[in-house]
Scaffold this active site. Sequence first.
Site, PDB file in Angstrom:
ATOM      1  N   LYS A 184      36.394  35.411  32.829  1.00 37.94           N
ATOM      2  CA  LYS A 184      37.013  36.968  33.297  1.00 37.94           C
ATOM      3  C   LYS A 184      37.304  37.209  34.642  1.00 37.94           C
ATOM      4  O   LYS A 184      38.340  37.367  35.242  1.00 37.94           O
ATOM      5  CB  LYS A 184      36.267  38.122  32.645  1.00 37.94           C
ATOM      6  CG  LYS A 184      36.865  39.302  32.824  1.00 37.94           C
ATOM      7  CD  LYS A 184      38.181  39.453  32.329  1.00 37.94           C
ATOM      8  CE  LYS A 184      38.945  40.669  33.193  1.00 37.94           C
ATOM      9  NZ  LYS A 184      38.835  41.975  32.051  1.00 37.94           N
ATOM     10  N   CYS A 193      40.221  46.946  37.735  1.00 36.70           N
ATOM     11  CA  CYS A 193      39.747  45.567  37.301  1.00 36.70           C
ATOM     12  C   CYS A 193      39.988  44.428  38.838  1.00 36.70           C
ATOM     13  O   CYS A 193      39.053  44.213  39.220  1.00 36.70           O
ATOM     14  CB  CYS A 193      40.866  45.077  36.496  1.00 36.70           C
ATOM     15  SG  CYS A 193      40.777  46.257  35.017  1.00 36.70           S
TER      16      CYS A 193
HETATM   17  N1  SAJ Z   1      50.416  44.007  41.481  1.00 38.15           N
HETATM   18  C1  SAJ Z   1      51.112  43.628  42.632  1.00 38.15           C
HETATM   19  N2  SAJ Z   1      52.076  42.421  42.545  1.00 38.15           N
HETATM   20  C2  SAJ Z   1      52.204  41.803  41.106  1.00 38.15           C
HETATM   21  C3  SAJ Z   1      51.474  41.980  40.073  1.00 38.15           C
HETATM   22  C4  SAJ Z   1      50.574  43.217  40.245  1.00 38.15           C
HETATM   23  O1  SAJ Z   1      51.063  44.118  43.381  1.00 38.15           O
HETATM   24  O2  SAJ Z   1      53.068  40.896  41.084  1.00 38.15           O
HETATM   25  C5  SAJ Z   1      49.553  44.862  41.532  1.00 38.15           C
HETATM   26  C6  SAJ Z   1      49.606  46.241  40.647  1.00 38.15           C
HETATM   27  O3  SAJ Z   1      50.790  46.944  41.276  1.00 38.15           O
HETATM   28  C7  SAJ Z   1      48.474  46.784  40.385  1.00 38.15           C
HETATM   29  C8  SAJ Z   1      47.350  45.511  40.598  1.00 38.15           C
HETATM   30  O4  SAJ Z   1      48.591  44.582  41.049  1.00 38.15           O
HETATM   31  O5  SAJ Z   1      48.201  47.832  41.519  1.00 38.15           O
HETATM   32  C9  SAJ Z   1      46.854  45.171  39.358  1.00 38.15           C
HETATM   33  O6  SAJ Z   1      48.033  45.163  38.150  1.00 38.15           O
HETATM   34  P1  SAJ Z   1      48.077  43.997  37.304  1.00 38.15           P
HETATM   35  O7  SAJ Z   1      49.041  44.116  36.181  1.00 38.15           O
HETATM   36  O8  SAJ Z   1      48.264  42.665  37.848  1.00 38.15           O
HETATM   37  O9  SAJ Z   1      46.636  43.963  36.474  1.00 38.15           O
HETATM   38  P2  SAJ Z   1      45.860  45.251  35.731  1.00 38.15           P
HETATM   39  O10 SAJ Z   1      44.456  45.585  36.611  1.00 38.15           O
HETATM   40  O11 SAJ Z   1      46.297  46.360  35.017  1.00 38.15           O
HETATM   41  O12 SAJ Z   1      45.255  44.206  34.434  1.00 38.15           O
HETATM   42  C10 SAJ Z   1      44.265  43.094  34.905  1.00 38.15           C
HETATM   43  C11 SAJ Z   1      44.833  41.999  33.883  1.00 38.15           C
HETATM   44  N3  SAJ Z   1      44.419  40.507  34.450  1.00 38.15           N
HETATM   45  C12 SAJ Z   1      45.125  39.948  34.682  1.00 38.15           C
HETATM   46  O13 SAJ Z   1      46.351  39.743  34.649  1.00 38.15           O
HETATM   47  C13 SAJ Z   1      44.716  38.508  34.998  1.00 38.15           C
HETATM   48  C14 SAJ Z   1      44.380  42.488  32.458  1.00 38.15           C
HETATM   49  O14 SAJ Z   1      44.899  41.158  31.433  1.00 38.15           O
HETATM   50  C15 SAJ Z   1      42.911  42.474  32.390  1.00 38.15           C
HETATM   51  O15 SAJ Z   1      42.432  42.993  31.097  1.00 38.15           O
HETATM   52  C16 SAJ Z   1      42.603  43.741  33.375  1.00 38.15           C
HETATM   53  O16 SAJ Z   1      42.923  43.222  34.645  1.00 38.15           O
HETATM   54  C17 SAJ Z   1      41.336  44.126  33.166  1.00 38.15           C
HETATM   55  O17 SAJ Z   1      40.832  44.979  32.416  1.00 38.15           O
HETATM   56  O18 SAJ Z   1      40.483  43.310  33.844  1.00 38.15           O
END
Ligand code: SAJ
Length: 420
Positions: free
Chosen positions: A207, A261
């Site tokens: 994870k 996360c």
């Molecule tokens: N973000 C960017 N650029 C991108 C993608 C995301 O700047 O291309 C930013 C988002 O705006 C946000 C942050 O990253 O601020 C995180 O967003 P996210 O959509 O990547 O992830 P989370 O935090 O909503 O959820 C993540 C997920 N993990 C992965 O995709 C590996 C989810 O599956 C997990 O369950 C979750 O963390 C968790 O609970 O750990």
Amino acid sequence: MKKVCVVGLGYIGLPTASVLASKGFQVHGVDVNEKAVNLINEGRIHIYEPDLDVLVKQVVENGNLVASTKPEEADIYILAVPTPFKENHKPDLTYVEEATKAIVSYIKPGNIVILESTSPIGTTEKIAQWILVERKDLTIGKGENRIYVSHCPERVLPGQILRELVENDRIIGGIDEESTNKTVEFYETFVTGQVLQTNARTAEMTKLTENSFRDVNIAFANELSMICGDLDINVWELINLANHHPRVNILQPGPGVGGHCIAVDPWFIVDAAPEKSQLIHSARKVNDFKPNYVIERIRETARGYNHPTIACLGISFKPDIDDLRESPSLDIVNILSEEEYFINVVEPNIEKLPTLLESKGNIKLLGLEEALSSSDIVVVLVDHTPFKEVNPELFEGKLIIDTKGLTDSLPCKTTLVSQP
Ligand code: SAJ
């Protein structure tokens, strides 16, 4: 059907409890937040997640989900509590320890205790130890009084939790083989994705690895955006072109990385192996620096104005959710509000400004059209769907600092002062 006690009714616990209740399990949900407990027992919810309100209402009405501030005897215990880090980026296991201690007197031989919270390596073993210290009558690994303890990290994406809870593959790592097997049997009753088996430490590391992978890749995009800002290259066009290569898939830059996360979990690896985690640590630093960079670009742009009005589009940590936890956009707005600016916040997913901003005299929460028409500078911080659907003419002629590339494809003339 078995009885499940879910401890922690937040963004993971409540959807998990509701899905289990909808599959026929008798679910007893526990939370220290009495207000949340009361609301859930009325069939309502205290967080926003698409379709969760309908599901909770249904399972509370049919009696399968009951919330309480106290645990009850059950066959399976699921811990879904926060695992933040402390000031020094060291993991804080207080909530996991408190949750374990809350259930310990209810555990019976044959019960399964499952940790779903994202946790540092060794936490599942710690839970087993905490239980055995308090309950000398229980055993692990053998004997009639044995219990089972496993880690099954939650992996759902906010905004798509109900679907992903069922469809995602799951990783199960028990502290012994029998714990793994028992836990797999349980998840196979409601998960349609693959249920993969390993040991507790590998499950914990899996994870942390997933979220660190994403953090490192977002850091790459954020670093590119700052380099391109200096070199006068459109980063959105650049990434789009590079991604046409069959083996390149660059993520999108933004105002920084938020949420509870991805901005947290890599620190658990850094803490466990500081010397070896150079790349993971650097990525954290790049992503944490990005909001400062954006603020600097805004200050530079605002310099030509006397008390300018700045429209800030979005304060949640990512698009189309109301979650403001560890939101870089919220931090940016908060810091700007300390300066001599008037700020029009547009956040379609909330009804009132958070307490942090509410008390300040220079911030208003407005609709998009009103905010755009009354502002000198527009800062795009989150690419919420309604922002993409707005009449592009509203952006016409505006000075824009666009951290998400939202206006890049709009058919209107804007003055893009910065593309951080
Ligand atoms: N973000 C960017 N650029 C991108 C993608 C995301 O700047 O291309 C930013 C988002 O705006 C946000 C942050 O990253 O601020 C995180 O967003 P996210 O959509 O990547 O992830 P989370 O935090 O909503 O959820 C993540 C997920 N993990 C992965 O995709 C590996 C989810 O599956 C997990 O369950 C979750 O963390 C968790 O609970 O750990």
